[in-house]
Design an enzyme around this catalytic site. Structure first.
Site, PDB file in Angstrom:
ATOM      1  N   GLY A 121      -7.598   5.020   5.037  1.00 32.97           N
ATOM      2  CA  GLY A 121      -7.177   3.779   4.421  1.00 32.97           C
ATOM      3  C   GLY A 121      -8.027   2.655   4.968  1.00 32.97           C
ATOM      4  O   GLY A 121      -8.660   2.801   6.020  1.00 32.97           O
ATOM      5  N   CYS A 151      -6.729   3.650  14.364  1.00 38.56           N
ATOM      6  CA  CYS A 151      -7.198   2.627  13.424  1.00 38.56           C
ATOM      7  C   CYS A 151      -8.701   2.438  13.594  1.00 38.56           C
ATOM      8  O   CYS A 151      -9.196   2.397  14.726  1.00 38.56           O
ATOM      9  CB  CYS A 151      -6.458   1.321  13.700  1.00 38.56           C
ATOM     10  SG  CYS A 151      -6.922  -0.032  12.615  1.00 38.56           S
ATOM     11  N   GLU A 188      -1.722   0.016   6.187  1.00 39.42           N
ATOM     12  CA  GLU A 188      -2.663  -0.873   5.493  1.00 39.42           C
ATOM     13  C   GLU A 188      -2.013  -2.197   5.118  1.00 39.42           C
ATOM     14  O   GLU A 188      -2.644  -3.255   5.214  1.00 39.42           O
ATOM     15  CB  GLU A 188      -3.280  -0.182   4.274  1.00 39.42           C
ATOM     16  CG  GLU A 188      -4.089   1.059   4.606  1.00 39.42           C
ATOM     17  CD  GLU A 188      -5.094   0.882   5.746  1.00 39.42           C
ATOM     18  OE1 GLU A 188      -5.677  -0.203   5.900  1.00 39.42           O
ATOM     19  OE2 GLU A 188      -5.294   1.850   6.504  1.00 39.42           O
ATOM     20  N   HIS A 244      -2.008  -4.525   7.918  1.00 43.17           N
ATOM     21  CA  HIS A 244      -3.298  -5.206   8.104  1.00 43.17           C
ATOM     22  C   HIS A 244      -3.362  -6.511   7.315  1.00 43.17           C
ATOM     23  O   HIS A 244      -3.862  -7.514   7.840  1.00 43.17           O
ATOM     24  CB  HIS A 244      -4.465  -4.313   7.676  1.00 43.17           C
ATOM     25  CG  HIS A 244      -4.974  -3.423   8.755  1.00 43.17           C
ATOM     26  ND1 HIS A 244      -5.489  -3.902   9.938  1.00 43.17           N
ATOM     27  CD2 HIS A 244      -5.064  -2.078   8.823  1.00 43.17           C
ATOM     28  CE1 HIS A 244      -5.874  -2.882  10.694  1.00 43.17           C
ATOM     29  NE2 HIS A 244      -5.613  -1.763  10.045  1.00 43.17           N
TER      30      HIS A 244
END
Length: 159
Positions: free
Chosen positions: A47, A95, A138, A141
Site C-alpha cells: 500500500g 511501513c 493507508e 497516513h
C-alpha cells in the site's frame, strides 16, 4: 515508469500533516497514482499513500488479496471508513516510511471503506483480515498517523 522518493521518518512534517481532499480528478492525479503504484511495487510494499511520496492529498493505493491469484491494486481517492467491526486483531506491521521497524498493532478485523474511483464514481468495499489492515494503515497516513503511534507497548520479560 516513475519511481518516486519515499518520505521517511516518524517526525517528518509531510507524513505528520492531515492531507487535503482531492478536488479534481484529472491526468495529473492519474500520473501521481500510476507513479505511486510503480513506487510501491519497486519498494515491495502492499500500500502507499500520497503523503509518502510528498503530496498531501487524500489518495491511497491498496493491494488486496496480496500474493494470491486474486491480487489486485485499488486506487482510492478521498477514502473514508464508514463502518468498523467491533472485533479487533493484532498483527505485525511495518511501513515503507519507517524502514526496518516492525511492531504489533491492533486493528479492526473488517470495515467498509467508501472512496471515489478514477472515473469519478463513488465506491464502497467491505474488506476484512489483511485487506482491512492495509486500508486502515493507508488511511492513517492521510490523517498524519503512523503505525508506530498505534503500536502495542513493548513488554520486557525477564528470563
Amino acid at each position: 515508469m516513475t519511481v518516486l522518493p519515499i518520505e521517511k521518518g516518524v517526525d517528518n512534517k509531510i507524513l505528520r500533516a492531515v492531507s487535503e481532499p482531492v478536488k479534481k480528478i484529472d491526468k495529473k492525479l492519474f500520473k501521481l497514482l500510476d507513479d505511486m503504484r510503480d513506487t510501491m511495487f519497486a519498494a515491495k510494499g502492499v500500500g502507499l499513500a500520497a503523503p509518502q511520496v510528498g503530496v498531501n492529498i487524500r489518495a491511497v493505493i491498496c493491494t488486496f488479496n496480496y500474493d494470491t491469484v486474486n491480487e489486485t491494486v485499488v486506487d482510492m481517492i478521498n477514502p473514508a471508513i464508514s463502518s468498523l467491526s467491533e472485533e479487533m486483531v493484532k498483527d505485525e506491521e511495518g511501513c515503507l516510511s519507517v524502514p526496518g521497524k516492525f511492531d504489533f498493532v491492533k486493528r479492526h478485523k473488517s470495515l467498509i471503506v467508501r472512496f471515489t474511483d478514477r472515473k469519478g464514481r463513488e465506491q464502497a468495499l467491505k474488506v476484512s483480515g489483511y485487506n482491512a489492515k492495509v486500508v486502515q494503515h493507508e488511511i492513517d497516513h492521510i490523517n498524519g498517523i503512523l503505525f508506530v503511534d498505534k503500536a502495542e507497548p513493548k513488554v520486557n520479560v525477564e528470563e
